[in-house]
Design an enzyme around this catalytic site. Structure first.
Site, PDB file in Angstrom:
ATOM      1  N   LYS A   9      -5.742 -15.575  -7.175  1.00 39.15           N
ATOM      2  CA  LYS A   9      -6.449 -15.263  -5.937  1.00 39.15           C
ATOM      3  C   LYS A   9      -7.933 -15.025  -6.263  1.00 39.15           C
ATOM      4  O   LYS A   9      -8.292 -14.822  -7.443  1.00 39.15           O
ATOM      5  CB  LYS A   9      -5.816 -14.028  -5.293  1.00 39.15           C
ATOM      6  N   THR A 125       4.278  -5.687  -6.770  1.00 39.68           N
ATOM      7  CA  THR A 125       3.235  -6.000  -5.772  1.00 39.68           C
ATOM      8  C   THR A 125       2.070  -4.996  -5.837  1.00 39.68           C
ATOM      9  O   THR A 125       0.906  -5.374  -5.708  1.00 39.68           O
ATOM     10  CB  THR A 125       3.858  -5.958  -4.351  1.00 39.68           C
ATOM     11  N   ARG A 136      -0.331  -7.306 -13.325  1.00 48.46           N
ATOM     12  CA  ARG A 136      -0.866  -6.425 -12.277  1.00 48.46           C
ATOM     13  C   ARG A 136      -1.062  -4.995 -12.780  1.00 48.46           C
ATOM     14  O   ARG A 136      -1.964  -4.298 -12.340  1.00 48.46           O
ATOM     15  CB  ARG A 136       0.054  -6.470 -11.058  1.00 48.46           C
ATOM     16  N   HIS A 159      -0.727 -14.675  -6.809  1.00 50.35           N
ATOM     17  CA  HIS A 159       0.473 -14.917  -6.019  1.00 50.35           C
ATOM     18  C   HIS A 159       1.469 -15.592  -6.952  1.00 50.35           C
ATOM     19  O   HIS A 159       1.088 -16.433  -7.753  1.00 50.35           O
ATOM     20  CB  HIS A 159       0.179 -15.846  -4.832  1.00 50.35           C
TER      21      HIS A 159
HETATM   22  P1  ADP Z   1       4.184 -10.296  -3.746  1.00 47.44           P
HETATM   23  O1  ADP Z   1       2.806 -10.904  -3.851  1.00 47.44           O
HETATM   24  O2  ADP Z   1       4.439  -9.323  -4.887  1.00 47.44           O
HETATM   25  O3  ADP Z   1       5.277 -11.327  -3.611  1.00 47.44           O
HETATM   26  P2  ADP Z   1       4.518  -9.701  -0.885  1.00 47.44           P
HETATM   27  O4  ADP Z   1       5.061 -11.079  -0.673  1.00 47.44           O
HETATM   28  O5  ADP Z   1       5.324  -8.556  -0.343  1.00 47.44           O
HETATM   29  O6  ADP Z   1       4.230  -9.393  -2.433  1.00 47.44           O
HETATM   30  O7  ADP Z   1       3.066  -9.604  -0.236  1.00 47.44           O
HETATM   31  C1  ADP Z   1       2.157 -10.663  -0.352  1.00 47.44           C
HETATM   32  C2  ADP Z   1       0.785 -10.111  -0.648  1.00 47.44           C
HETATM   33  O8  ADP Z   1       0.369  -9.303   0.455  1.00 47.44           O
HETATM   34  C3  ADP Z   1       0.693  -9.166  -1.840  1.00 47.44           C
HETATM   35  O9  ADP Z   1       0.552  -9.836  -3.067  1.00 47.44           O
HETATM   36  C4  ADP Z   1      -0.522  -8.318  -1.501  1.00 47.44           C
HETATM   37  O10 ADP Z   1      -1.734  -8.957  -1.876  1.00 47.44           O
HETATM   38  C5  ADP Z   1      -0.464  -8.256   0.016  1.00 47.44           C
HETATM   39  N1  ADP Z   1       0.147  -7.007   0.490  1.00 47.44           N
HETATM   40  C6  ADP Z   1       1.460  -6.688   0.489  1.00 47.44           C
HETATM   41  N2  ADP Z   1       1.644  -5.449   1.023  1.00 47.44           N
HETATM   42  C7  ADP Z   1       0.411  -5.017   1.367  1.00 47.44           C
HETATM   43  C8  ADP Z   1      -0.090  -3.820   1.967  1.00 47.44           C
HETATM   44  N3  ADP Z   1       0.682  -2.818   2.297  1.00 47.44           N
HETATM   45  N4  ADP Z   1      -1.398  -3.723   2.188  1.00 47.44           N
HETATM   46  C9  ADP Z   1      -2.229  -4.715   1.859  1.00 47.44           C
HETATM   47  N5  ADP Z   1      -1.831  -5.845   1.279  1.00 47.44           N
HETATM   48  C10 ADP Z   1      -0.537  -6.004   1.039  1.00 47.44           C
END
Ligand code: ADP
Length: 192
Positions: A9, A125, A136, A159
């Site tokens: 990202k 995450t 991370r 991501h």
């Molecule tokens: P991951 O990237 O670990 O698969 P998710 O699919 O749940 O996580 O979320 C996608 C992306 O959204 C995360 O990588 C993060 O950048 C953002 N994100 C998730 N939850 C939040 C939150 N509560 N506040 C802000 N950004 C968030």
């Protein structure tokens, strides 16, 4: 053998962490089969973060609600809602804005169990909860509270596809078939 998609990202690109992070995947034996740097259009960003994928939207909302509960913060006063779907949609919009804001690097990695392997290396995450040794956990201190009060997504560098179905969809979305390279790495002989 599985393929999985990772996106550096804009925060990891602008922090100059691409080489260091890539070497972590390579040393495990994950094979780079496709790689490009690009500016992401709104159209592509909306397809990558689809508002109609309820499980993705609600999942982000639920994780956020749990996190706020653990921190003892009133989610309604911070985010204007305590409905997981509404919170998820809000975060999705921030994600679309963020991923279109600067250049990203997109990569397809291949190995046995590649999806699970990459998620393990990437970590939780929330960088605050991601253990040392994960990408991370080692390169970010961000939390959902910091992100949400700044009305932005969590800066967690990468991501990574969440499961095999998502990986197949995302590899097809970001790359043409002919952009995926076929070659051998020595690990394939050593661990055959
Ligand atoms: P991951 O990237 O670990 O698969 P998710 O699919 O749940 O996580 O979320 C996608 C992306 O959204 C995360 O990588 C993060 O950048 C953002 N994100 C998730 N939850 C939040 C939150 N509560 N506040 C802000 N950004 C968030």
């Amino acid at each position: 053998m599985e393929q999985t998609l990772i996106i550096f990202k804009p925060d990891s690109v602008s922090r100059g962490l691409v080489g260091e992070i890539t070497s972590r995947f390579e040393r495990v034996g994950l094979k780079i089969v496709a790689l490009k740097m690009m500016m992401v259009s709104h159209k592509l960003a909306n397809k990558h973060y689809p508002s109609e994928r309820t499980e993705f939207i609600d999942g982000m909302g639920k994780k956020t609600l749990e996190n706020y509960r653990d921190l003892g913060i009133d989610v309604k006063s911070e985010l204007g809602s305590d409905n997981p779907h509404e919170i998820g949609l809000k975060i999705r919009q921030w994600l679309v804005d963020m991923i279109t804001d600067g250049p990203v690097i997109v990569m397809v990695l291949e190995a046995p169990h590649a999806v699970e392997l990459v998620r393990k290396i990437v970590g939780h995450t929330l960088p605050l909860l991601s253990p040392p040794g994960t990408i991370r956990g080692d390169y970010s201190y961000d939390s959902s509270y910091r992100a949400n009060t700044g009305k932005r997504p969590i800066k967690n560098l990468l991501h990574a596809s969440g499961n095999l179905d998502e990986a197949k969809f995302e590899v097809d979305l970001w790359f043409k078939k002919e952009e995926l390279m076929k070659y051998q790495r020595v690990e394939e002989q050593v661990m055959k």
